[in-house]
Write a protein that holds these residues in place. Structure first.
Motif, PDB file in Angstrom:
ATOM      1  N   LEU A  26       0.861  -1.186   0.000  1.00  0.00           N
ATOM      2  CA  LEU A  26       0.000   0.000   0.000  1.00  0.00           C
ATOM      3  C   LEU A  26       0.895   1.233   0.000  1.00  0.00           C
ATOM      4  CD1 LEU A  26      -2.865   1.224   0.219  1.00  0.00           C
ATOM      5  CD2 LEU A  26      -2.613   1.124   2.702  1.00  0.00           C
ATOM      6  N   PHE A  27       0.680   2.104  -0.980  1.00  0.00           N
ATOM      7  CA  PHE A  27       1.512   3.299  -1.131  1.00  0.00           C
ATOM      8  C   PHE A  27       0.893   4.451  -0.358  1.00  0.00           C
ATOM      9  CE2 PHE A  27       2.653   7.202  -3.504  1.00  0.00           C
ATOM     10  CZ  PHE A  27       4.024   7.157  -3.309  1.00  0.00           C
ATOM     11  N   GLY A  28       1.624   4.936   0.657  1.00  0.00           N
ATOM     12  CA  GLY A  28       1.153   6.085   1.425  1.00  0.00           C
ATOM     13  C   GLY A  28       0.897   5.742   2.878  1.00  0.00           C
ATOM     14  N   SER A  29       1.134   6.717   3.747  1.00  0.00           N
ATOM     15  CA  SER A  29       0.821   6.556   5.165  1.00  0.00           C
ATOM     16  C   SER A  29      -0.675   6.784   5.373  1.00  0.00           C
ATOM     17  CB  SER A  29       1.613   7.581   5.987  1.00  0.00           C
ATOM     18  OG  SER A  29       1.180   8.899   5.669  1.00  0.00           O
ATOM     19  N   ARG A  30      -1.150   6.499   6.589  1.00  0.00           N
ATOM     20  CA  ARG A  30      -2.555   6.775   6.904  1.00  0.00           C
ATOM     21  C   ARG A  30      -2.874   8.247   6.670  1.00  0.00           C
ATOM     22  NH1 ARG A  30      -2.159   3.209  11.870  1.00  0.00           N
ATOM     23  NH2 ARG A  30      -3.280   1.299  11.333  1.00  0.00           N
ATOM     24  N   GLU A  31      -1.946   9.119   7.076  1.00  0.00           N
ATOM     25  CA  GLU A  31      -2.190  10.561   6.949  1.00  0.00           C
ATOM     26  C   GLU A  31      -2.247  10.981   5.477  1.00  0.00           C
ATOM     27  OE1 GLU A  31      -0.983   9.267  10.637  1.00  0.00           O
ATOM     28  OE2 GLU A  31       0.388   9.293   8.922  1.00  0.00           O
ATOM     29  N   GLN A  32      -1.336  10.446   4.664  1.00  0.00           N
ATOM     30  CA  GLN A  32      -1.304  10.808   3.247  1.00  0.00           C
ATOM     31  C   GLN A  32      -2.554  10.318   2.526  1.00  0.00           C
ATOM     32  OE1 GLN A  32       2.495   8.943   2.544  1.00  0.00           O
ATOM     33  NE2 GLN A  32       3.580  10.903   2.452  1.00  0.00           N
ATOM     34  N   ILE A  33      -2.985   9.098   2.849  1.00  0.00           N
ATOM     35  CA  ILE A  33      -4.195   8.561   2.230  1.00  0.00           C
ATOM     36  C   ILE A  33      -5.425   9.303   2.731  1.00  0.00           C
ATOM     37  CG2 ILE A  33      -5.650   6.514   1.977  1.00  0.00           C
ATOM     38  CD1 ILE A  33      -3.059   4.849   2.169  1.00  0.00           C
ATOM     39  N   ILE A  55      -8.291  11.185   0.538  1.00  0.00           N
ATOM     40  CA  ILE A  55      -9.717  10.869   0.680  1.00  0.00           C
ATOM     41  C   ILE A  55     -10.507  12.139   0.970  1.00  0.00           C
ATOM     42  CG2 ILE A  55     -11.423   9.697   2.123  1.00  0.00           C
ATOM     43  CD1 ILE A  55      -9.377   7.442   2.471  1.00  0.00           C
ATOM     44  N   ALA A  56      -9.979  12.967   1.890  1.00  0.00           N
ATOM     45  CA  ALA A  56     -10.665  14.213   2.234  1.00  0.00           C
ATOM     46  C   ALA A  56     -10.806  15.106   1.010  1.00  0.00           C
ATOM     47  CB  ALA A  56      -9.896  14.932   3.341  1.00  0.00           C
ATOM     48  N   THR A  80     -11.483  19.551   3.773  1.00  0.00           N
ATOM     49  CA  THR A  80     -10.104  19.978   4.003  1.00  0.00           C
ATOM     50  C   THR A  80      -9.395  18.882   4.761  1.00  0.00           C
ATOM     51  OG1 THR A  80     -10.701  21.045   6.086  1.00  0.00           O
ATOM     52  CG2 THR A  80     -10.756  22.404   4.088  1.00  0.00           C
ATOM     53  N   SER A  81      -8.132  18.610   4.398  1.00  0.00           N
ATOM     54  CA  SER A  81      -7.420  17.508   5.029  1.00  0.00           C
ATOM     55  C   SER A  81      -7.272  17.720   6.520  1.00  0.00           C
ATOM     56  CB  SER A  81      -6.033  17.334   4.388  1.00  0.00           C
ATOM     57  OG  SER A  81      -5.292  18.526   4.495  1.00  0.00           O
ATOM     58  N   GLY A  82      -7.189  18.969   6.945  1.00  0.00           N
ATOM     59  CA  GLY A  82      -7.020  19.238   8.362  1.00  0.00           C
ATOM     60  C   GLY A  82      -8.274  18.983   9.170  1.00  0.00           C
ATOM     61  N   ALA A  83      -9.420  18.886   8.492  1.00  0.00           N
ATOM     62  CA  ALA A  83     -10.670  18.723   9.220  1.00  0.00           C
ATOM     63  C   ALA A  83     -10.781  17.365   9.876  1.00  0.00           C
ATOM     64  CB  ALA A  83     -11.855  18.911   8.261  1.00  0.00           C
ATOM     65  N   ARG A  84     -10.092  16.328   9.282  1.00  0.00           N
ATOM     66  CA  ARG A  84     -10.255  15.001   9.841  1.00  0.00           C
ATOM     67  C   ARG A  84      -8.937  14.275  10.000  1.00  0.00           C
ATOM     68  NH1 ARG A  84     -14.856  11.616   7.188  1.00  0.00           N
ATOM     69  NH2 ARG A  84     -14.201  10.319   8.927  1.00  0.00           N
ATOM     70  N   SER A  85      -7.850  14.975   9.821  1.00  0.00           N
ATOM     71  CA  SER A  85      -6.548  14.328   9.944  1.00  0.00           C
ATOM     72  C   SER A  85      -5.693  15.087  10.944  1.00  0.00           C
ATOM     73  CB  SER A  85      -5.862  14.301   8.574  1.00  0.00           C
ATOM     74  OG  SER A  85      -4.547  13.809   8.687  1.00  0.00           O
ATOM     75  N   ASN A  86      -5.056  14.346  11.817  1.00  0.00           N
ATOM     76  CA  ASN A  86      -4.209  14.954  12.833  1.00  0.00           C
ATOM     77  C   ASN A  86      -2.773  14.987  12.346  1.00  0.00           C
ATOM     78  OD1 ASN A  86      -2.664  15.540  15.092  1.00  0.00           O
ATOM     79  ND2 ASN A  86      -4.126  14.536  16.478  1.00  0.00           N
ATOM     80  N   PRO A  87      -2.132  16.156  12.189  1.00  0.00           N
ATOM     81  CA  PRO A  87      -0.782  16.213  11.679  1.00  0.00           C
ATOM     82  C   PRO A  87       0.229  15.488  12.545  1.00  0.00           C
ATOM     83  CG  PRO A  87      -1.451  18.351  12.559  1.00  0.00           C
ATOM     84  CD  PRO A  87      -2.657  17.495  12.539  1.00  0.00           C
ATOM     85  N   GLU A 146      -9.955   5.554  11.415  1.00  0.00           N
ATOM     86  CA  GLU A 146     -11.349   5.420  11.011  1.00  0.00           C
ATOM     87  C   GLU A 146     -11.539   5.829   9.557  1.00  0.00           C
ATOM     88  OE1 GLU A 146     -13.867   4.010  12.509  1.00  0.00           O
ATOM     89  OE2 GLU A 146     -12.485   3.463  14.115  1.00  0.00           O
ATOM     90  N   MET A 147     -10.811   6.859   9.119  1.00  0.00           N
ATOM     91  CA  MET A 147     -10.917   7.313   7.739  1.00  0.00           C
ATOM     92  C   MET A 147     -10.401   6.243   6.779  1.00  0.00           C
ATOM     93  SD  MET A 147      -9.887  11.104   6.541  1.00  0.00           S
ATOM     94  CE  MET A 147     -10.959  11.992   5.435  1.00  0.00           C
ATOM     95  N   LEU A 148      -9.271   5.624   7.145  1.00  0.00           N
ATOM     96  CA  LEU A 148      -8.722   4.566   6.322  1.00  0.00           C
ATOM     97  C   LEU A 148      -9.664   3.368   6.296  1.00  0.00           C
ATOM     98  CD1 LEU A 148      -6.371   3.514   4.650  1.00  0.00           C
ATOM     99  CD2 LEU A 148      -5.304   2.714   6.760  1.00  0.00           C
ATOM    100  N   LYS A 149     -10.237   3.019   7.444  1.00  0.00           N
ATOM    101  CA  LYS A 149     -11.175   1.902   7.513  1.00  0.00           C
ATOM    102  C   LYS A 149     -12.410   2.197   6.661  1.00  0.00           C
ATOM    103  CE  LYS A 149     -13.554  -1.061  10.849  1.00  0.00           C
ATOM    104  NZ  LYS A 149     -14.864  -1.018  10.192  1.00  0.00           N
ATOM    105  N   GLU A 150     -12.880   3.451   6.685  1.00  0.00           N
ATOM    106  CA  GLU A 150     -14.031   3.848   5.879  1.00  0.00           C
ATOM    107  C   GLU A 150     -13.743   3.623   4.398  1.00  0.00           C
ATOM    108  OE1 GLU A 150     -16.540   7.895   4.729  1.00  0.00           O
ATOM    109  OE2 GLU A 150     -14.957   7.952   6.239  1.00  0.00           O
ATOM    110  N   TRP A 151     -12.514   3.984   3.971  1.00  0.00           N
ATOM    111  CA  TRP A 151     -12.122   3.782   2.571  1.00  0.00           C
ATOM    112  C   TRP A 151     -12.110   2.308   2.211  1.00  0.00           C
ATOM    113  CZ3 TRP A 151      -6.699   2.240   1.819  1.00  0.00           C
ATOM    114  CH2 TRP A 151      -6.451   1.863   0.510  1.00  0.00           C
ATOM    115  N   LEU A 152     -11.537   1.462   3.106  1.00  0.00           N
ATOM    116  CA  LEU A 152     -11.442   0.043   2.814  1.00  0.00           C
ATOM    117  C   LEU A 152     -12.819  -0.612   2.757  1.00  0.00           C
ATOM    118  CD1 LEU A 152      -8.402  -0.833   5.103  1.00  0.00           C
ATOM    119  CD2 LEU A 152      -8.411  -0.816   2.614  1.00  0.00           C
TER     120      LEU A 152
END
Length: 221
Positions: free
Chosen positions: A93-100, A104-105, A111-118, A127-133
């Motif tokens: 899988l290419f990309g970290s959880r944050e990058q993916i 997705i956002a 906005t990526s900052g709305a649901r991703s913690n830097p 949860e975002m990654l699980k939602e995608w899968l």
């Protein structure tokens, strides 16, 4: 270039994480690769990922069993976060959880900052990654290639060659679409055998051109 992450989803090395990678890298079975996989169906030097014009490009190094990106056989491919790379019996899988999560956002208009913690590794990212899968529609959207852009910084001669190739393909498609039979009642389009063969010939030609472009010029990695 931003560092990237590759995680092993399936295969003998499942669960391994290769973080903070910087292009160029190689992946293969042999010692000396940036990522060495314990997979007998992976070639000694299977593929490389390099940066070109601020994009990460994957090139199959004439491997024995080939390389797939999102299920499609490739020789040359621009990578995007969330892409799945198939080599041998392994899936990467290419990309970290944050990058993916950021991609997705963007696809969902957030906005990526709305649901991703830097700071990384947050439960929201998971949860975002699980939602995608778990969401076939979102997963399919993530897999869809963006509309390819014309290469930058081409010479006038290269630009002319590309225009000539695109005009040739467009002309062949235009001639085919202008002669098909459309049944308005059944909402079906019919091709006769000759038209079908012409379409297959065009597909074969494009496959040959793609292979000639993606063929590694040498074995120096």
């Amino acid at each position: 270039m931003t560092p990237f992450t590759i995680r092993v989803l399936d295969g003998a090395d499942r669960g391994r994480v290769f973080d903070q990678l910087m292009a160029p890298i190689t992946i293969g079975r042999e010692e000396g690769n940036s990522i060495q996989l314990n997979d007998e169906r992976v070639s000694r030097y299977h593929l490389k990922i390099q940066e070109d014009h601020e994009k990460l490009v994957l090139t199959d190094l004439e491997s024995t069993n080939g390389t797939k990106v999102n299920g499609e056989d490739i020789q040359l491919k621009i990578l995007r976060f969330g892409d799945m790379i198939g080599v041998g019996r392994s899936v990467l899988l290419f990309g970290s959880r944050e990058q993916i999560a950021a991609r997705i956002a963007k696809l969902k208009g957030e906005t990526s900052g709305a649901r991703s913690n830097p700071s990384g590794g947050s439960s929201q990212d998971f949860e975002m990654l699980k939602e995608w899968l778990d969401d076939p529609q979102l997963s399919s959207k993530l897999r869809e290639a963006d509309v390819p852009k014309v290469p930058e910084r081409m010479s006038p001669g290269q630009s002319a060659q590309l225009c000539e190739l695109l005009e040739f393909v467009q002309g062949r498609i235009r001639r085919l679409t202008s002669t098909v039979k459309v049944d308005r009642k059944s909402q079906q389009v019919q091709l006769d055998v000759e038209q079908w063969q012409q379409l297959l010939d065009l597909q074969a030609l494009l496959a040959e051109l793609t292979r000639s472009v993606g063929e590694p010029e040498d074995e120096s990695f």
